[in-house]
Motif scaffolding. Structure first.
Motif, PDB file in Angstrom:
ATOM      1  N   THR A  64      -2.694  -6.407  -5.031  1.00 33.43           N
ATOM      2  CA  THR A  64      -2.207  -5.039  -4.830  1.00 33.43           C
ATOM      3  C   THR A  64      -1.118  -4.704  -5.845  1.00 33.43           C
ATOM      4  O   THR A  64       0.059  -4.667  -5.509  1.00 33.43           O
ATOM      5  CB  THR A  64      -1.613  -4.896  -3.398  1.00 33.43           C
TER       6      THR A  64
ATOM      7  N   GLN B 189       0.839  -1.210   0.000  1.00 37.81           N
ATOM      8  CA  GLN B 189       0.000   0.000   0.000  1.00 37.81           C
ATOM      9  C   GLN B 189       0.874   1.261   0.000  1.00 37.81           C
ATOM     10  O   GLN B 189       0.564   2.230  -0.684  1.00 37.81           O
ATOM     11  CB  GLN B 189      -0.935   0.022   1.228  1.00 37.81           C
TER      12      GLN B 189
ATOM     13  N   PHE C  20       1.358  -2.591  -8.402  1.00 34.46           N
ATOM     14  CA  PHE C  20       1.918  -1.241  -8.470  1.00 34.46           C
ATOM     15  C   PHE C  20       3.065  -1.231  -9.470  1.00 34.46           C
ATOM     16  O   PHE C  20       3.582  -2.277  -9.851  1.00 34.46           O
ATOM     17  CB  PHE C  20       2.391  -0.748  -7.088  1.00 34.46           C
TER      18      PHE C  20
ATOM     19  N   GLN D 104       1.795   2.174  -3.499  1.00 36.95           N
ATOM     20  CA  GLN D 104       0.774   2.475  -4.504  1.00 36.95           C
ATOM     21  C   GLN D 104       0.578   3.975  -4.650  1.00 36.95           C
ATOM     22  O   GLN D 104      -0.469   4.517  -4.344  1.00 36.95           O
ATOM     23  CB  GLN D 104      -0.535   1.781  -4.150  1.00 36.95           C
TER      24      GLN D 104
END
Length: 436
Positions: free
Chosen positions: A107, A77, A109, A80
């Motif tokens: 997730t 996170q 990125f 990102q």
């Protein structure tokens, strides 16, 4: 044959010869020299990012970090945000290697590596494949992977395959008709090795089993098979060995880092300690001793473009008790942290538990080719499967009994037969997904 692979890296600005020489020097260090190298490298990479990377500076806050354990643990996170906001001074998207993660952890990125660091990644790959007599410049690869379906992306990938000595078998359609075409290619081409997604290669092996064919007998040049990106179960490994007739090597890597662990010729899952530093942490970010299960947290020792320092990759694993800093051994990898099922009783079960339970029953007769499990509610799961014929009530009853035994009773399962299972846009199959 000229070394097309090395030349194409060199032309793209990746100093592969220097990287190979430096890596070879690291592998020759004595234990004492290695410990000094590791401490120096950890210190240098942190010092570099604290002084040249505003994103990393912000993450550590203004506190003076006294020791390694005080550094923050990075997660996906954190990463990102636009790449421009994460690049170190002196690096732009023009002078680095840029790519994006597959998103198999949910997730995705974009990340960057400086060119030297990316060259080291390739040097490390070249060295490890070399353990099994594979040479990227001369060995011919049967590649079981996804491929972009747009015109430009497709042809670019095919051209890269040509330069890299690879023939690609796209894994989006693995029906028997397509697998038959794959088989014909093995009869006419002199492949040295297979490489690709575990689930696709396993499916090909099941197809060969039905036909009672051993791949090495029809393609005698084959030396080894390398599986990646998805879990390799012991029963599947045995099937691959039987149907391919060559060594099956398990690798574990992450595009944003490197090859993390690679099975060595002794059958140990050897962790890459030359370009990475791997720690196992508990839920309070404390380092666990060898032999204890926890979160896999990795530091990229050379990447100056983008900080990956104490980066929680989202996997759970155990380093073997016989590990050393110079030669860590991965004893067990238990999959992604987000692949956990929450049950009505409050119990948490790794998604793999379902997989083992259903796998043992479903695959006895080879009817079911593949399946995935989705948790839609606390007590409700959907099993989507591809099979020659529909599961009968007897098989479903057996699965329900096994689930009650391994997990807990009174869970609802909905079985849906499909013609084809949904794969990610890269062709990966996510075995368990929770929608809670």
């Amino acid at each position: 044959m000229i070394s097309l692979f090395d030349i194409s890296l060199q032309l793209n600005g990746f100093p592969i010869q220097k990287a190979k020489a430096d890596l070879a020097a690291i592998t020759r260090l004595s234990e004492e020299e290695f410990l000094k190298f590791l401490e120096r490298q950890k210190h240098e990479i942190v010092h570099f990012h604290l002084h040249n990377n505003p994103f990393y500076n912000e993450l550590t806050g203004s506190k003076i970090v006294q020791q390694w354990e005080d550094l923050p643990v990075l997660n996906k996170q954190n990463l990102q945000k636009p790449l421009q906001e994460r690049l170190s001074k002196g690096y732009t998207s023009k002078n680095v290697y840029v790519n994006k993660t597959s998103g198999s952890s949910g997730t995705p990125f974009v990340f960057a590596k400086d060119k030297y660091s990316h060259a080291l990644t390739w040097a490390s790959n070249i060295m490890r494949f070399g353990w099994f007599g594979i040479d990227f410049n001369h060995s011919y690869q049967a590649r079981f992977y996804g491929i972009p379906m747009d015109f430009f992306g497709y042809h670019k990938e095919r051209f890269k395959d040509f330069l890299g000595g690879r023939f690609r078998f796209p894994v989006f359609d693995l029906s028997d008709e397509v697998l038959e075409k794959f088989l014909q290619k093995f009869k006419t081409k002199r492949f040295d090795y297979l490489n690709g997604y575990t689930s696709s290669i396993v499916l090909f092996a099941k197809f060969l089993e039905q036909k009672n064919i051993v791949l090495k007998e029809i393609c005698p040049t084959l030396k080894a098979c390398f599986v990646t990106s998805e879990m390799l179960f012991e029963s599947d490994k045995k099937l691959l060995e039987k149907q391919f007739g060559i060594p099956i090597i398990n690798e574990y890597g992450a595009s944003e880092l490197d090859l993390i662990a690679f099975e060595n010729p002794k059958g140990e899952w050897q962790v890459n300690s030359e370009t990475l530093f791997v720690e196992i942490l508990d839920e309070n970010d404390l380092v666990l001793p060898y032999g204890k299960e926890g979160r896999i947290v990795i530091t990229s020792l050379f990447n100056k473009a983008n900080p990956f320092i104490r980066y929680d990759i989202g996997d759970i694993g155990i380093l073997d008790e016989k590990s050393t800093l110079q030669k860590p051994i991965l004893k067990k990898l238990t999959g992604r942290t987000n692949d956990v099922a929450l049950l009505p009783s409050g119990k948490k079960s790794p998604g793999l538990t379902f997989y083992y339970v259903t796998k043992s029953i479903i695959e006895d007769d080879g009817n079911v080719k593949e399946f995935i499990i989705k948790q839609t509610q606390l007590d409700t799961f959907e099993i989507e499967y591809v099979s020659a014929k529909e599961l009968d009530s007897n098989q479903i009853q057996k699965i329900n009994e096994a689930i009650a035994l391994y997990l807990e009773p009174d869970l609802n399962f909905i079985f849906t037969r499909k013609m084809v299972l949904e794969r990610s846009n890269r062709g990966k199959l996510k075995q368990f997904k929770s929608y809670l």
